[in-house]
Design a protein around this motif. Structure first.
Motif, PDB file in Angstrom:
ATOM      1  N   THR A 160       0.830  -1.202   0.000  1.00 51.54           N
ATOM      2  CA  THR A 160       0.000   0.000   0.000  1.00 51.54           C
ATOM      3  C   THR A 160       0.865   1.252   0.000  1.00 51.54           C
ATOM      4  O   THR A 160       0.606   2.221  -0.730  1.00 51.54           O
ATOM      5  N   LEU A 161       1.926   1.243   0.781  1.00 50.34           N
ATOM      6  CA  LEU A 161       2.833   2.391   0.831  1.00 50.34           C
ATOM      7  C   LEU A 161       3.531   2.587  -0.511  1.00 50.34           C
ATOM      8  O   LEU A 161       3.709   3.727  -0.980  1.00 50.34           O
ATOM      9  N   VAL A 208      11.847   4.595   0.466  1.00 46.97           N
ATOM     10  CA  VAL A 208      12.632   3.796   1.410  1.00 46.97           C
ATOM     11  C   VAL A 208      12.646   4.455   2.782  1.00 46.97           C
ATOM     12  O   VAL A 208      12.541   3.782   3.821  1.00 46.97           O
ATOM     13  N   GLU A 209      12.755   5.784   2.815  1.00 42.42           N
ATOM     14  CA  GLU A 209      12.719   6.499   4.093  1.00 42.42           C
ATOM     15  C   GLU A 209      11.372   6.308   4.779  1.00 42.42           C
ATOM     16  O   GLU A 209      11.293   6.073   5.994  1.00 42.42           O
ATOM     17  N   ALA A 210      10.282   6.381   4.010  1.00 44.79           N
ATOM     18  CA  ALA A 210       8.949   6.195   4.577  1.00 44.79           C
ATOM     19  C   ALA A 210       8.778   4.776   5.127  1.00 44.79           C
ATOM     20  O   ALA A 210       8.203   4.575   6.207  1.00 44.79           O
ATOM     21  N   GLY A 225       6.453  11.319   6.933  1.00 44.02           N
ATOM     22  CA  GLY A 225       5.030  11.198   7.218  1.00 44.02           C
ATOM     23  C   GLY A 225       4.213  12.256   6.508  1.00 44.02           C
ATOM     24  O   GLY A 225       3.118  11.974   5.991  1.00 44.02           O
ATOM     25  N   ALA A 226       4.737  13.457   6.441  1.00 40.70           N
ATOM     26  CA  ALA A 226       4.030  14.540   5.747  1.00 40.70           C
ATOM     27  C   ALA A 226       3.939  14.251   4.252  1.00 40.70           C
ATOM     28  O   ALA A 226       2.899  14.496   3.616  1.00 40.70           O
ATOM     29  N   ARG A 227       5.027  13.721   3.667  1.00 41.07           N
ATOM     30  CA  ARG A 227       5.002  13.396   2.235  1.00 41.07           C
ATOM     31  C   ARG A 227       3.967  12.313   1.948  1.00 41.07           C
ATOM     32  O   ARG A 227       3.238  12.375   0.958  1.00 41.07           O
TER      33      ARG A 227
END
Length: 284
Positions: free
Chosen positions: A172-173, A244-246, A264-266
């Motif tokens: 999903t991400l 990858v960071e998320a 998180g904001a992105r």
């Protein structure tokens, strides 16, 4: 890249299943990883395809190849003995597999090697630090960060298996990052594998596999400019870094540092966005 023997055998299993047309192998290619310094050229010949393999030391071996729906093949009397050469078209170039033949022309798997080539003009994706070899079959799970950083280097069918191995929350991400999703779908649509994962990957993207393959066909049409495709590749790598960071922040939910707050904001902006694979592909 040194490919383990089991991975080489897995590559051989792909040869009858990949979808590109034989004409896609026409042109020139340069070797990467273990094929660095090698070159492969295919041109139209009187009896099929005229092929030219150049080794790093400048030695040239010429042979005739037969077009296949998946690429091309040839049985040759090579310097090291009789062999079957198989060129399998892939999104960025091709996999060139050399299979020694024994008595009665039986393949000798123990001596099989596979080389990766990119089409002339294509920018190679950077080799990631978290690279993992392609999965050898369906089933199991995979670190979603390793999948995102590694799939560009895998054959299409292995990408389909790997995508299915990513746990649902991370798929999903990934879908919230449509440039990367477009790149993954390009391989899933060619793989003829993991139909449930493919259906999920297409959901909400406003495209079919025919649309995806047609879009990349335009970007990589013979004789056309390769710059739109290279621009797409640059955008993929940039979005991969954010993805990858998320994922990393999602894996370690206790993190609350500035990087994770930005990630998180992105993701929140992406979730509210109307961006899809279709709108992405329309830009190139």
């Amino acid at each position: 890249m040194t490919t383990p023997r089991l991975a080489l055998l897995a590559l051989l299993a792909l040869l009858a299943l990949l979808r590109p047309a034989a004409a896609e192998v026409m042109g020139g290619y340069f070797g990467i990883d273990s094929a660095a310094g090698m070159r492969l050229d295919f041109a139209e010949g009187r009896k099929g395809l005229d092929a030219r393999l150049t080794w790093p030391d400048g030695t040239v071996f010429e042979f005739e190849a037969t077009p296949l729906p998946t690429g091309a093949e040839a049985i040759v009397d090579a310097p090291g003995g009789k062999s079957l050469y198989v060129a399998t078209a892939e999104p960025l170039g091709l996999v060139f597999t050399m299979i020694p033949l024994g008595e009665d022309d039986l393949p000798q798997p123990a001596g099989t090697v596979a080389y990766l080539f990119l089409r002339d003009g294509v920018s190679a994706p950077p080799r990631p630090a978290r690279y993992v070899p392609p999965p050898e079959g369906p089933g199991g799970t995979i670190d979603p960060r390793a999948f995102v950083e590694s799939y560009s280097f895998w054959p299409s069918k292995n990408v389909a298996w790997g995508y299915e191995m990513v746990r649902g929350r991370y798929r999903t991400l990934i879908r919230l990052h449509p440039v990367v999703q477009a790149d993954i779908l390009w391989k899933l649509c060619r793989a003829n594998a993991a139909p449930a994962a493919l259906a999920e990957a297409l959901r909400g993207q406003a495209v079919s596999c025919d649309d995806v393959l047609a879009a990349f066909g335009r970007m990589l049409r013979p004789g056309g400019s390769i710059e739109p495709f290279n621009a797409f590749r640059r955008d993929v790598e940039a979005q991969k870094a954010a993805l990858v960071e998320a994922i990393h922040c999602s894996l370690d939910y206790r993190r609350n540092d500035p990087d994770c707050r930005r990630a998180g904001a992105r993701v929140a902006v992406a979730a509210a966005s109307l961006e899809t694979v279709k709108t992405v592909l329309d830009r190139y």
